[in-house]
Motif scaffolding. Structure first.
Motif, PDB file in Angstrom:
ATOM      1  N   ASP A  20       1.154  -1.423  -0.444  1.00  0.00           N
ATOM      2  CA  ASP A  20      -0.440   0.083  -0.026  1.00  0.00           C
ATOM      3  C   ASP A  20       0.992   1.141   0.135  1.00  0.00           C
ATOM      4  N   GLY A  21       1.941   1.109  -0.120  1.00  0.00           N
ATOM      5  CA  GLY A  21       2.926   2.196  -0.366  1.00  0.00           C
ATOM      6  C   GLY A  21       3.824   3.067   1.241  1.00  0.00           C
ATOM      7  N   THR A  22       3.051   2.114   2.018  1.00  0.00           N
ATOM      8  CA  THR A  22       3.874   2.355   3.967  1.00  0.00           C
ATOM      9  C   THR A  22       5.017   1.956   4.363  1.00  0.00           C
ATOM     10  N   SER A  23       5.960   1.911   4.525  1.00  0.00           N
ATOM     11  CA  SER A  23       6.477   1.351   5.366  1.00  0.00           C
ATOM     12  C   SER A  23       7.069   1.534   6.794  1.00  0.00           C
ATOM     13  N   ASP A  24       8.305   0.013   7.869  1.00  0.00           N
ATOM     14  CA  ASP A  24       8.076   0.226   8.693  1.00  0.00           C
ATOM     15  C   ASP A  24      10.063   0.007   8.792  1.00  0.00           C
ATOM     16  N   ARG A  25      10.606   0.456   9.657  1.00  0.00           N
ATOM     17  CA  ARG A  25      11.680   0.452   9.909  1.00  0.00           C
ATOM     18  C   ARG A  25      12.138  -0.481  11.112  1.00  0.00           C
ATOM     19  N   PHE A  26      13.064  -1.031  10.645  1.00  0.00           N
ATOM     20  CA  PHE A  26      13.640  -1.977  12.221  1.00  0.00           C
ATOM     21  C   PHE A  26      14.365  -1.792  13.059  1.00  0.00           C
ATOM     22  N   ALA A  27      14.623  -1.705  14.193  1.00  0.00           N
ATOM     23  CA  ALA A  27      16.389  -2.062  14.488  1.00  0.00           C
ATOM     24  C   ALA A  27      16.756  -3.173  14.688  1.00  0.00           C
ATOM     25  N   ALA A  28      17.992  -3.845  14.440  1.00  0.00           N
ATOM     26  CA  ALA A  28      18.363  -4.772  14.482  1.00  0.00           C
ATOM     27  C   ALA A  28      17.969  -5.728  16.139  1.00  0.00           C
ATOM     28  N   ASP A  29      17.649  -5.034  16.728  1.00  0.00           N
ATOM     29  CA  ASP A  29      17.060  -6.276  18.102  1.00  0.00           C
ATOM     30  C   ASP A  29      15.246  -6.314  17.628  1.00  0.00           C
ATOM     31  N   GLY A  30      15.027  -5.710  16.680  1.00  0.00           N
ATOM     32  CA  GLY A  30      13.475  -6.062  16.823  1.00  0.00           C
ATOM     33  C   GLY A  30      12.459  -4.969  16.581  1.00  0.00           C
ATOM     34  N   ARG A  31      13.658  -3.714  17.531  1.00  0.00           N
ATOM     35  CA  ARG A  31      12.234  -2.739  18.282  1.00  0.00           C
ATOM     36  C   ARG A  31      11.794  -2.240  16.928  1.00  0.00           C
ATOM     37  N   ARG A  32      10.674  -1.554  16.676  1.00  0.00           N
ATOM     38  CA  ARG A  32      10.675  -1.117  15.919  1.00  0.00           C
ATOM     39  C   ARG A  32      10.436   0.456  15.831  1.00  0.00           C
ATOM     40  N   MET A  33      11.451   1.024  15.088  1.00  0.00           N
ATOM     41  CA  MET A  33      11.809   2.241  14.941  1.00  0.00           C
ATOM     42  C   MET A  33      10.736   3.733  14.738  1.00  0.00           C
ATOM     43  N   GLY A  34      10.588   5.071  15.398  1.00  0.00           N
ATOM     44  CA  GLY A  34      10.113   5.863  14.743  1.00  0.00           C
ATOM     45  C   GLY A  34      10.321   6.324  13.420  1.00  0.00           C
ATOM     46  N   GLN A  35       9.339   7.517  13.327  1.00  0.00           N
ATOM     47  CA  GLN A  35       9.430   8.160  12.134  1.00  0.00           C
ATOM     48  C   GLN A  35      11.104   8.865  12.114  1.00  0.00           C
ATOM     49  N   VAL A  36      10.963   9.368  10.821  1.00  0.00           N
ATOM     50  CA  VAL A  36      12.661  10.325  10.778  1.00  0.00           C
ATOM     51  C   VAL A  36      12.886  11.635  11.584  1.00  0.00           C
ATOM     52  N   SER A  37      13.822  12.172  12.056  1.00  0.00           N
ATOM     53  CA  SER A  37      13.457  13.135  12.727  1.00  0.00           C
ATOM     54  C   SER A  37      14.400  14.222  12.427  1.00  0.00           C
ATOM     55  N   GLU A  38      14.048  15.843  12.711  1.00  0.00           N
ATOM     56  CA  GLU A  38      14.675  16.586  11.208  1.00  0.00           C
ATOM     57  C   GLU A  38      16.607  16.587  11.684  1.00  0.00           C
ATOM     58  N   VAL A  39      16.542  16.350  13.007  1.00  0.00           N
ATOM     59  CA  VAL A  39      18.266  15.670  12.216  1.00  0.00           C
ATOM     60  C   VAL A  39      18.449  14.494  11.467  1.00  0.00           C
ATOM     61  N   GLU A  40      17.753  13.176  11.995  1.00  0.00           N
ATOM     62  CA  GLU A  40      18.164  12.196  11.064  1.00  0.00           C
ATOM     63  C   GLU A  40      17.987  12.487   9.578  1.00  0.00           C
ATOM     64  N   ALA A  41      17.559  13.577   9.314  1.00  0.00           N
ATOM     65  CA  ALA A  41      17.172  13.998   7.520  1.00  0.00           C
ATOM     66  C   ALA A  41      17.915  14.522   7.578  1.00  0.00           C
ATOM     67  N   ARG A  42      18.941  15.858   8.388  1.00  0.00           N
ATOM     68  CA  ARG A  42      20.627  16.652   7.879  1.00  0.00           C
ATOM     69  C   ARG A  42      20.604  15.721   7.872  1.00  0.00           C
TER      70      ARG A  42
END
Length: 232
Positions: free
Chosen positions: A95-117
């Protein structure tokens, strides 16, 4: 005589069609010239993307990811790679959406402004020269992005807009000043400045048909006059 009268009618029609379609034909020619002035890869900003070898995953990396129990979304792809020293797995859904997960299987939040920069500085030439950032929802993206994805817009000093997906954590598009010029003249070329995507509408088809008729009449008159000169 009848043939001569017909040629006179053709000549009159050709003149009127010339006045009618002259401006669109000139516009199509000029906009076409602008669109081929630079290679399409440069228009898309690919020359600004840094070429970096993908970081290899450590040999002992183990990733365990469990989707929510109520999730029924069909998965289109799963990718894992090292980004900025962290192992990240992305699950893209149909459906065009996606999720990000860390190596320990933890779901990561949305990209922050700092991460985008940081991502733009790492992957785009001149990406460290940021003049501003803005966040856009999927249903309110700028015209130069035009994709239903929530994104960060990172504006650079040279006028380039880099779009980072807040869910995907990837650079979704690079829009240079020349891309925006290209996009504008493309809208003129297809006579659709609002969405710049509709290449099948009555106005464009009408002027295209009239231009073809004008060209055909011109060819008939040209060969007829040439034949008359030879006969003389």
């Amino acid at each position: 005589m009848a043939q001569q009268r017909m040629m006179l009618k053709f000549a009159k029609w050709h003149i009127w069609l010339g006045w009618l379609v002259g401006v669109p034909v000139l516009m199509w020619t000029v906009t076409g010239l602008v669109m081929v002035a630079k290679p399409i890869e440069e228009v898309r900003g690919n020359h600004l993307r840094k070429e970096a070898a993908p970081a290899a995953l450590p040999a002992d990396t183990r990733i365990a990811i469990s989707l929510p129990s109520g999730s029924t979304k069909p998965v289109s792809s799963v990718t894992t790679r090292v980004e900025r020293g962290e192992t990240i797995t992305r699950i893209a859904y149909l459906d065009g959406t996606s999720d990000r997960f860390a190596a320990d299987g933890r779901r990561m939040g949305q990209v922050s402004e700092v991460e985008a920069r940081l991502l733009v500085a790492q992957e785009i030439i001149g990406g460290d020269k940021v003049t501003g950032t803005s966040r856009f929802a999927a249903d309110d993206v700028p015209l130069d992005f035009r994709r239903p994805l929530p994104v960060w817009q990172v504006r650079l000093a040279d006028g380039t807009h880099v779009y980072v997906g807040t869910e995907t954590g990837e650079i979704e598009a690079v829009r240079t000043r020349w891309w925006r010029t290209f996009d504008f003249v493309w809208g003129l070329h297809i006579m659709d400045l609002q969405t710049r995507e509709d290449t099948h509408h009555p106005i464009l088809i009408l002027f295209a048909v009239l231009s073809v008729l004008g060209a055909l009449l011109g060819c008939i008159l040209m060969f007829r006059r040439r034949k008359a000169r030879v006969a003389a």
